[in-house]
Design an enzyme around this catalytic site. Structure first.
Site, PDB file in Angstrom:
ATOM      1  N   CYS A  25       0.803  -1.218   0.000  1.00  0.00           N
ATOM      2  CA  CYS A  25       0.000   0.000   0.000  1.00  0.00           C
ATOM      3  C   CYS A  25       0.839   1.273   0.000  1.00  0.00           C
ATOM      4  CB  CYS A  25      -0.885   0.075   1.248  1.00  0.00           C
ATOM      5  SG  CYS A  25      -2.041  -1.266   1.403  1.00  0.00           S
ATOM      6  N   GLY A  59       0.765   0.059  -5.111  1.00  0.00           N
ATOM      7  CA  GLY A  59      -0.468  -0.718  -5.095  1.00  0.00           C
ATOM      8  C   GLY A  59      -1.309  -0.408  -6.306  1.00  0.00           C
ATOM      9  N   ASN A  70      -0.825   1.577   5.624  1.00  0.00           N
ATOM     10  CA  ASN A  70       0.180   0.818   4.883  1.00  0.00           C
ATOM     11  C   ASN A  70       0.908  -0.053   5.895  1.00  0.00           C
ATOM     12  OD1 ASN A  70       3.407   1.672   3.398  1.00  0.00           O
ATOM     13  ND2 ASN A  70       2.218  -0.176   3.186  1.00  0.00           N
ATOM     14  N   GLY A  71       0.906  -1.352   5.659  1.00  0.00           N
ATOM     15  CA  GLY A  71       1.585  -2.265   6.575  1.00  0.00           C
ATOM     16  C   GLY A  71       0.740  -3.491   6.837  1.00  0.00           C
ATOM     17  N   TYR A  86      13.781  -2.391  -4.017  1.00  0.00           N
ATOM     18  CA  TYR A  86      12.794  -2.572  -5.074  1.00  0.00           C
ATOM     19  C   TYR A  86      11.530  -1.727  -4.939  1.00  0.00           C
ATOM     20  CZ  TYR A  86       9.207  -5.144  -7.752  1.00  0.00           C
ATOM     21  OH  TYR A  86       8.189  -5.487  -8.589  1.00  0.00           O
ATOM     22  N   ASP A  93      19.320  -8.332 -12.018  1.00  0.00           N
ATOM     23  CA  ASP A  93      17.938  -8.185 -11.545  1.00  0.00           C
ATOM     24  C   ASP A  93      17.990  -7.928 -10.045  1.00  0.00           C
ATOM     25  OD1 ASP A  93      15.215  -7.985 -11.625  1.00  0.00           O
ATOM     26  OD2 ASP A  93      14.836 -10.058 -12.205  1.00  0.00           O
ATOM     27  N   CYS A 133       7.390 -12.473   4.519  1.00  0.00           N
ATOM     28  CA  CYS A 133       7.234 -11.201   5.230  1.00  0.00           C
ATOM     29  C   CYS A 133       5.896 -11.189   5.965  1.00  0.00           C
ATOM     30  CB  CYS A 133       7.277 -10.043   4.244  1.00  0.00           C
ATOM     31  SG  CYS A 133       7.062  -8.447   5.049  1.00  0.00           S
TER      32      CYS A 133
HETATM   33  S1  SF4 Z   1      10.597  -9.351   6.090  1.00  0.00           S
HETATM   34 FE1  SF4 Z   1      11.603  -8.564   4.211  1.00  0.00          FE
HETATM   35  S2  SF4 Z   1       9.980  -7.525   3.043  1.00  0.00           S
HETATM   36 FE2  SF4 Z   1       9.232  -7.813   5.167  1.00  0.00          FE
HETATM   37  S3  SF4 Z   1       9.746  -5.924   6.250  1.00  0.00           S
HETATM   38 FE3  SF4 Z   1      11.445  -7.343   6.597  1.00  0.00          FE
HETATM   39  S4  SF4 Z   1      12.894  -6.907   4.901  1.00  0.00           S
HETATM   40 FE4  SF4 Z   1      10.941  -5.982   4.351  1.00  0.00          FE
END
Ligand code: SF4
Length: 477
Positions: free
Chosen positions: A22, A49, A121-122, A262, A365, A402
């Site tokens: 988000c 998003g 966001n989160g 990213y 990449d 995550c």
């Molecule tokens: S687990 Fe990875 S994507 Fe999630 S907050 Fe931590 S570094 Fe970021």
């Protein structure tokens, strides 16, 4: 029998990536159309998003929320006629299961003090416990979002004012949240004490703005003031910006390192770090670690572009465009299955023969998540006559899911969990494969020490306890 078509955004083709969940935006400015400024703000945050968008506006007496499924320009192909000086906005990416219209934000409700709207966001890691506590008391929920849990908690919290209520709620929330709140009196913003997701404060000529990234400030010609601190609660009204820190303290910070790799736009600045420069440096660190000799450096567009440039600058190997990206992909329907996936990648990327044929290539990449597209891209380059392909990834192998607002695959789907680097290299058909080390990555982000960042998807060292470590992430915001 007809096979079921799956409606997807262009990101389906990028399902070898993690996905940001988000972006949020908020403005308090007596001399502007909050609706219009918020539209520009969330448009600039579209990369955070693409599945839904929404805007809430208050004129100090009435509040209205406009929202829908789709890109910002699809939802707001015509701007609604609503005047007001307080606005919040939201763009959302979601996992397929929760991609339903009732989950679109901002979420507007009426509590004892009048209307309130919130965008988040989160992702909370204790949503289930909080939700169950409400359900046990007979509460019902209209959505599956953890955002609704925050709204309900705010409505029930004790306190003389909204800041005190937010503070009480923050005592109980666990996980990642950068939140904007609109009432008829003020704009509020608060950020979790670990600071997983970004949130910045800016200024227009006559008002103030809060948003996920500085690019949203640029979009309305606002000036950056500062990052909102982890654990900070902000109130913005006619008397200016008021700040306080939440009661809860945590032993460390946990800014998401993937924002730098990213998620964030390269033209954003986060915690004093120019994202473009960080990515350039990741490419330079890759060169330090590999020292490959080759004819050309190229990227998987667009995610590897800046790191590839950094690799080329450090190595002196010329940077060329090897894969041309079709800018007009938009939304499409793609049948599941390997053949159709290949077709989708071909729709998106096409090799530039003169830069590929007979060449020893360093291909850059930013990440490999499931490993579903890297092999297809390498196949495209091989068919175009590449002599050697050395794949360099500007992040370490993703091995853990995550829980803090990023849509990752289930752990068992992560290619780096199932296979060694040597096996992955063979599977995708590269001549060699190198992932940037954690130390190299940390060096590239000079503005924050490694211990203040979350690297958990590489090493499983989550800043706080998570409910299902090693299993599937359930992300809502
Ligand atoms: S687990 Fe990875 S994507 Fe999630 S907050 Fe931590 S570094 Fe970021």
């Amino acid at each position: 029998m007809k096979r079921k078509m799956k409606r997807v955004s262009q990101d389906f083709i990028d399902d070898d990536k993690l996905h940001e969940e988000c972006g949020v935006f908020g403005i308090f400015d007596r001399n502007c159309s909050a609706l219009e400024e918020t539209f520009y703000g969330i448009f600039s945050l579209q990369h955070r998003g693409q599945e839904s968008a929404g805007i809430t506006v208050s004129d100090g007496h009435t509040m209205e929320t406009f929202r829908g499924m789709g890109l910002v320009t699809e939802v707001f192909h015509e701007l609604p006629d609503k005047e007001g000086h307080i606005g919040i906005g939201h763009v959302r990416y979601s996992t397929t299961g929760s991609s339903i219209s009732c989950n679109v934000q901002p979420l507007q409700v009426v509590d004892a003090d009048g209307p309130v709207a919130l965008a988040h966001n989160g992702n909370l890691v204790n949503t289930k416990d909080l939700r169950d506590a409400f359900l046990a008391k007979g509460s019902t929920f209209q959505t599956t979002m953890d955002t609704e849990v925050i709204v309900k908690m705010l409505a029930q919290a004790q306190g003389r004012n909204m800041e005190e209520r937010i503070n009480e709620v923050m005592d109980k929330l666990r996980g990642a949240y950068s939140v904007v709140v609109c009432t008829n009196e003020a704009l509020y913003a608060f950020r979790d004490p670990f600071g997983y997701r970004p949130l910045v404060l800016g200024q227009t000529e006559t008002g103030f703005v809060v948003c996920s990234e500085t690019v949203a400030l640029d979009s309305i010609d606002a000036t950056f003031i500062r990052d909102i601190k982890p654990g900070e609660i902000i109130r913005i009204d006619d008397t200016g910006v008021h700040s306080m820190m939440c009661r809860r303290t945590v032993p460390r910070l946990g800014m998401c390192v993937f924002e730098y790799i990213y998620f964030a736009r390269p033209d954003s600045i986060m915690n004093g770090q120019d994202i473009y420069k960080a990515r350039l440096q990741m490419g330079k660190e890759l060169w330090r670690e590999t020292n490959f000799n080759a004819d050309v450096v190229m990227s998987v567009p667009d995610s590897g572009n800046v790191a590839a440039l950094g690799y080329a600058q450090a190595s002196g190997i010329p940077y060329v465009e090897g894969l041309l990206k079709n800018k007009y992909m938009g939304r499409t329907f793609i049948k599941p299955g390997q053949k159709k996936r290949e077709q989708a990648v071909r729709m998106k990327l096409n090799p530039i023969l003169s830069n590929v044929k007979g060449k020893k290539i360093i291909l850059i990449d930013d990440s490999i998540v499931r490993g579903t597209t890297s092999g297809i891209i390498i196949g495209l380059l091989r068919r175009a006559g590449a002599k050697e392909i050395h794949l360099c990834i500007s992040s370490p192998p993703v091995k853990y899911p995550c829980f803090f607002g990023i849509d990752t695959a289930a752990r068992k789907q992560l290619i780096a969990v199932r296979h060694s680097e040597k096996e992955i290299c063979k599977l995708i058909g590269a001549d060699s494969l190198h992932y940037l080390s954690q130390d190299g990555l940390a060096r590239a982000i000079s503005s924050l020490p490694k211990e203040n960042m979350c690297f958990a998807c590489f090493d499983g060292d989550y800043p706080e306890s998570v409910p299902l470590a090693g299993n599937e992430s359930v992300s809502e915001g």
